[in-house]
Design a protein around this motif. Structure first.
Motif, PDB file in Angstrom:
ATOM      1  N   MET A   1      -2.623  -2.028  -3.719  1.00 35.35           N
ATOM      2  CA  MET A   1      -3.866  -1.257  -3.638  1.00 35.35           C
ATOM      3  C   MET A   1      -3.630   0.076  -2.945  1.00 35.35           C
ATOM      4  SD  MET A   1      -5.813  -3.757  -0.908  1.00 35.35           S
ATOM      5  CE  MET A   1      -7.411  -3.021  -1.093  1.00 35.35           C
ATOM      6  N   ASP A   2      -4.570   1.010  -3.093  1.00 34.62           N
ATOM      7  CA  ASP A   2      -4.431   2.316  -2.459  1.00 34.62           C
ATOM      8  C   ASP A   2      -4.677   2.213  -0.961  1.00 34.62           C
ATOM      9  OD1 ASP A   2      -3.982   3.316  -4.920  1.00 34.62           O
ATOM     10  OD2 ASP A   2      -5.781   4.571  -5.035  1.00 34.62           O
ATOM     11  N   ALA A   3      -4.074   3.135  -0.233  1.00 33.79           N
ATOM     12  CA  ALA A   3      -4.207   3.110   1.222  1.00 33.79           C
ATOM     13  C   ALA A   3      -5.399   3.938   1.695  1.00 33.79           C
ATOM     14  CB  ALA A   3      -2.923   3.626   1.853  1.00 33.79           C
ATOM     15  N   ASP A   4      -6.170   4.488   0.775  1.00 34.37           N
ATOM     16  CA  ASP A   4      -7.253   5.395   1.183  1.00 34.37           C
ATOM     17  C   ASP A   4      -8.629   4.726   1.153  1.00 34.37           C
ATOM     18  OD1 ASP A   4      -7.588   5.129  -1.502  1.00 34.37           O
ATOM     19  OD2 ASP A   4      -7.359   7.242  -2.003  1.00 34.37           O
ATOM     20  N   LEU A   5      -8.649   3.399   1.068  1.00 38.45           N
ATOM     21  CA  LEU A   5      -9.880   2.588   1.075  1.00 38.45           C
ATOM     22  C   LEU A   5     -10.738   2.762  -0.171  1.00 38.45           C
ATOM     23  CD1 LEU A   5      -9.812   3.593   4.545  1.00 38.45           C
ATOM     24  CD2 LEU A   5     -10.876   1.375   4.319  1.00 38.45           C
ATOM     25  N   GLN A   6     -10.153   3.326  -1.220  1.00 37.73           N
ATOM     26  CA  GLN A   6     -10.928   3.441  -2.463  1.00 37.73           C
ATOM     27  C   GLN A   6     -11.030   2.099  -3.166  1.00 37.73           C
ATOM     28  OE1 GLN A   6      -9.281   7.234  -4.370  1.00 37.73           O
ATOM     29  NE2 GLN A   6     -11.503   7.369  -4.583  1.00 37.73           N
ATOM     30  N   HIS A   7     -10.014   1.284  -2.973  1.00 36.01           N
ATOM     31  CA  HIS A   7     -10.044  -0.062  -3.545  1.00 36.01           C
ATOM     32  C   HIS A   7     -10.622  -1.004  -2.499  1.00 36.01           C
ATOM     33  CE1 HIS A   7      -6.493   1.325  -6.216  1.00 36.01           C
ATOM     34  NE2 HIS A   7      -7.651   1.699  -6.707  1.00 36.01           N
ATOM     35  N   PRO A   8     -11.756  -1.623  -2.760  1.00 37.41           N
ATOM     36  CA  PRO A   8     -12.440  -2.414  -1.738  1.00 37.41           C
ATOM     37  C   PRO A   8     -11.667  -3.664  -1.331  1.00 37.41           C
ATOM     38  CG  PRO A   8     -13.579  -2.571  -3.851  1.00 37.41           C
ATOM     39  CD  PRO A   8     -12.509  -1.564  -4.034  1.00 37.41           C
ATOM     40  N   VAL A   9     -11.429  -3.792  -0.019  1.00 39.69           N
ATOM     41  CA  VAL A   9     -10.706  -4.976   0.478  1.00 39.69           C
ATOM     42  C   VAL A   9     -11.531  -6.246   0.243  1.00 39.69           C
ATOM     43  CG1 VAL A   9      -9.345  -3.761   2.214  1.00 39.69           C
ATOM     44  CG2 VAL A   9     -11.613  -4.598   2.799  1.00 39.69           C
ATOM     45  N   ALA A  10     -12.834  -6.093   0.112  1.00 31.93           N
ATOM     46  CA  ALA A  10     -13.701  -7.255  -0.099  1.00 31.93           C
ATOM     47  C   ALA A  10     -13.385  -7.992  -1.395  1.00 31.93           C
ATOM     48  CB  ALA A  10     -15.161  -6.811  -0.103  1.00 31.93           C
ATOM     49  N   MET A  11     -12.642  -7.336  -2.293  1.00 32.74           N
ATOM     50  CA  MET A  11     -12.272  -7.970  -3.566  1.00 32.74           C
ATOM     51  C   MET A  11     -11.131  -8.972  -3.395  1.00 32.74           C
ATOM     52  SD  MET A  11     -13.807  -6.880  -6.321  1.00 32.74           S
ATOM     53  CE  MET A  11     -12.581  -7.192  -7.601  1.00 32.74           C
TER      54      MET A  11
ATOM     55  N   HIS B   1       3.802   7.960  -6.508  1.00 28.01           N
ATOM     56  CA  HIS B   1       3.012   6.738  -6.409  1.00 28.01           C
ATOM     57  C   HIS B   1       3.654   5.549  -7.124  1.00 28.01           C
ATOM     58  CE1 HIS B   1      -1.120   4.849  -7.507  1.00 28.01           C
ATOM     59  NE2 HIS B   1      -0.558   4.206  -6.526  1.00 28.01           N
ATOM     60  N   GLN B   2       4.114   5.766  -8.368  1.00 26.05           N
ATOM     61  CA  GLN B   2       4.664   4.653  -9.149  1.00 26.05           C
ATOM     62  C   GLN B   2       5.930   4.095  -8.504  1.00 26.05           C
ATOM     63  OE1 GLN B   2       3.102   3.460 -12.350  1.00 26.05           O
ATOM     64  NE2 GLN B   2       1.498   4.571 -11.310  1.00 26.05           N
ATOM     65  N   SER B   3       6.774   4.975  -7.978  1.00 24.72           N
ATOM     66  CA  SER B   3       7.988   4.508  -7.300  1.00 24.72           C
ATOM     67  C   SER B   3       7.642   3.773  -6.021  1.00 24.72           C
ATOM     68  CB  SER B   3       8.897   5.688  -6.967  1.00 24.72           C
ATOM     69  OG  SER B   3       9.259   6.354  -8.130  1.00 24.72           O
ATOM     70  N   ALA B   4       6.590   4.249  -5.334  1.00 19.57           N
ATOM     71  CA  ALA B   4       6.186   3.596  -4.092  1.00 19.57           C
ATOM     72  C   ALA B   4       5.692   2.175  -4.381  1.00 19.57           C
ATOM     73  CB  ALA B   4       5.101   4.413  -3.393  1.00 19.57           C
ATOM     74  N   LEU B   5       4.949   2.035  -5.464  1.00 19.79           N
ATOM     75  CA  LEU B   5       4.476   0.700  -5.844  1.00 19.79           C
ATOM     76  C   LEU B   5       5.665  -0.216  -6.123  1.00 19.79           C
ATOM     77  CD1 LEU B   5       1.567   1.532  -8.299  1.00 19.79           C
ATOM     78  CD2 LEU B   5       1.376   0.264  -6.158  1.00 19.79           C
TER      79      LEU B   5
ATOM     80  N   LEU C   1       0.828  -1.209   0.000  1.00 21.05           N
ATOM     81  CA  LEU C   1       0.000   0.000   0.000  1.00 21.05           C
ATOM     82  C   LEU C   1       0.860   1.256   0.000  1.00 21.05           C
ATOM     83  CD1 LEU C   1      -1.531  -1.848   2.771  1.00 21.05           C
ATOM     84  CD2 LEU C   1      -3.238  -0.858   1.277  1.00 21.05           C
ATOM     85  N   PRO C   2       0.934   1.977  -1.116  1.00 15.50           N
ATOM     86  CA  PRO C   2       1.648   3.252  -1.115  1.00 15.50           C
ATOM     87  C   PRO C   2       0.861   4.250  -0.269  1.00 15.50           C
ATOM     88  CG  PRO C   2       1.144   2.532  -3.362  1.00 15.50           C
ATOM     89  CD  PRO C   2       0.353   1.682  -2.432  1.00 15.50           C
TER      90      PRO C   2
ATOM     91  N   VAL D   1       8.065   0.597   4.656  1.00 15.35           N
ATOM     92  CA  VAL D   1       9.289   1.023   3.989  1.00 15.35           C
ATOM     93  C   VAL D   1       9.110   2.517   3.870  1.00 15.35           C
ATOM     94  CG1 VAL D   1      10.593   0.949   1.835  1.00 15.35           C
ATOM     95  CG2 VAL D   1       9.428  -1.116   2.656  1.00 15.35           C
ATOM     96  N   SER D   2      10.030   3.279   4.434  1.00 17.30           N
ATOM     97  CA  SER D   2       9.817   4.718   4.458  1.00 17.30           C
ATOM     98  C   SER D   2      10.838   5.420   3.566  1.00 17.30           C
ATOM     99  CB  SER D   2       9.910   5.204   5.902  1.00 17.30           C
ATOM    100  OG  SER D   2       9.483   6.515   5.986  1.00 17.30           O
ATOM    101  N   PHE D   3      10.366   6.198   2.623  1.00 15.77           N
ATOM    102  CA  PHE D   3      11.247   6.887   1.671  1.00 15.77           C
ATOM    103  C   PHE D   3      11.909   8.105   2.302  1.00 15.77           C
ATOM    104  CE2 PHE D   3       9.018   5.626  -2.593  1.00 15.77           C
ATOM    105  CZ  PHE D   3       9.450   4.320  -2.394  1.00 15.77           C
ATOM    106  N   SER D   4      13.025   8.517   1.715  1.00 20.64           N
ATOM    107  CA  SER D   4      13.738   9.694   2.206  1.00 20.64           C
ATOM    108  C   SER D   4      13.011  10.984   1.841  1.00 20.64           C
ATOM    109  CB  SER D   4      15.144   9.708   1.622  1.00 20.64           C
ATOM    110  OG  SER D   4      15.063   9.769   0.214  1.00 20.64           O
TER     111      SER D   4
END
Ligand code: UDP
Ligand code: MG
Length: 314
Positions: A94-104, A75-79, A11-12, A67-70
């Motif tokens: 998946m996104d960390a803002d709950l836009q992508h349903p975990v139920a999937m 987003h793409q680098s985080a992925l 999760l980025p 994993v924490s970046f400097s």
């Protein structure tokens, strides 16, 4: 069918302090049904409490990693970092803002268990996304399809499951400016698509401004083809043909008629301006590609990590 396997969820997170706890509250019960799991948050240089919350969550549950970046690398680098650190037999991003349903998630894992190597998701249009976002995203996929031979379906998002061997293959690519959505499509493998309904962001604001979306779109188009460069040849060909036809016309008039053809300077001015404009545009496009080559040849890493609870898998 595989029985004992490990699921990694990547999760980025950029300024997602308000969403992390809720995300885990929904995610963990689902993951606990599998024999092994890990959750990897990639803190992409957040300016809020994201990191301290992640540290707290890791202490509570050692399967929750970060994993924490400097700094903010995007987003793409985080992925990409998440994939580099993940050790699961399958990795879900998946996104960390709950836009992508975990139920999937169970559905995606089932598709993987039945043989799919890449389980993509397709966002169904609904009102949880702003009008502007829907339209610009559709426009982008149409242009991308036209400009390159990568036909990413509309509504594709960075919400997907990858088999371990796909992750391994992905790690080997040295391309710095990687446009994951197109690249995954280009990779091949056995891919399936599952539809899903995008939800509203739980808390906070989208960090994809119009400018950032345009930058992502441009990197998508340029990383998958040289169509914009070809535009130069096409336009050059057209203007040359028009010029040639005009020259024929003038010559014909001069030789066979006694009409006065050297009339206005307006036509001269207009053609000079148009051709000048076209040339500047083309030089600009050449410059863009030159810049991309320059950036790639530097071989700079896509991200730098300042701290992490995991070590990189090789
Ligand atoms: N994100 C990130 N780095 C950035 C911008 C966004 O890691 O520079 C993350 C963000 O935390 C979220 C995901 O990428 O988990 C998608 O971002 P966002 O929700 O802002 O975009 P949208 O869903 O509106 O396209
Ligand atoms: Mg979002």
């Amino acid at each position: 069918m595989k029985k004992n396997f490990k699921v990694s969820v990547v999760l980025p997170a950029y300024n997602e302090a308000q969403n992390i706890e809720e995300m885990l509250r929904q995610l963990l019960p689902i993951l606990k049904k599998y024999s092994a799991y890990e959750v990897i948050f990639v803190n992409d240089g957040s300016k809020d409490e994201t990191l301290s919350i992640l540290q707290k969550m890791h202490q509570k549950n050692p399967a929750v990693h970060y994993v924490s970046f400097s700094r903010n690398f995007g987003h793409q680098s985080a992925l990409r970092a998440g994939l580099d650190y993940a050790s699961g037999d399958c990795v879900i991003t998946m996104d960390a803002d709950l836009q992508h349903p975990v139920a999937m998630i169970p559905q995606m894992i089932d598709a993987w268990l039945s043989g799919a190597e890449i389980v993509n998701t397709l966002r169904q249009e609904n009102s949880n996304q702003s009008w502007l976002k829907r339209k610009t995203s559709n426009l982008f996929y149409s242009i991308l399809g036209f400009m390159t031979n990568i036909h990413v379906p509309r509504g594709a998002a960075d919400f997907r499951l990858l088999d371990k061997k796909v992750v391994t293959a992905l790690k080997k690519t040295t391309e710095r400016n990687l446009f994951l959505r197109g690249y995954i499509y280009w990779m091949g493998y056995k891919q399936v698509f599952l539809p899903y309904q995008v939800a509203k962001r739980f808390k906070g604001q989208s960090s994809y401004t119009l400018r950032r979306m345009m930058m992502l779109a441009w990197s998508g188009i340029t990383s998958f083809g040289i169509m914009p460069l070809r535009l130069a040849s096409v336009l050059g060909f057209i203007t040359t043909t028009v010029g040639f036809l005009y020259a024929c016309y003038v010559l014909y008039m001069k030789i066979f008629t006694d009409m006065f053809v050297v009339s206005g300077w307006a036509s001269v001015l207009v053609s000079v301006l148009i051709i000048g404009g076209i040339q500047l545009i083309i030089i600009g496009i050449l410059g863009e590609y030159l810049g991309l080559i320059y950036l790639e040849t530097k071989h700079r890493p896509s991200y730098l990590v300042s701290q992490s609870t995991l070590s990189k898998e090789d």
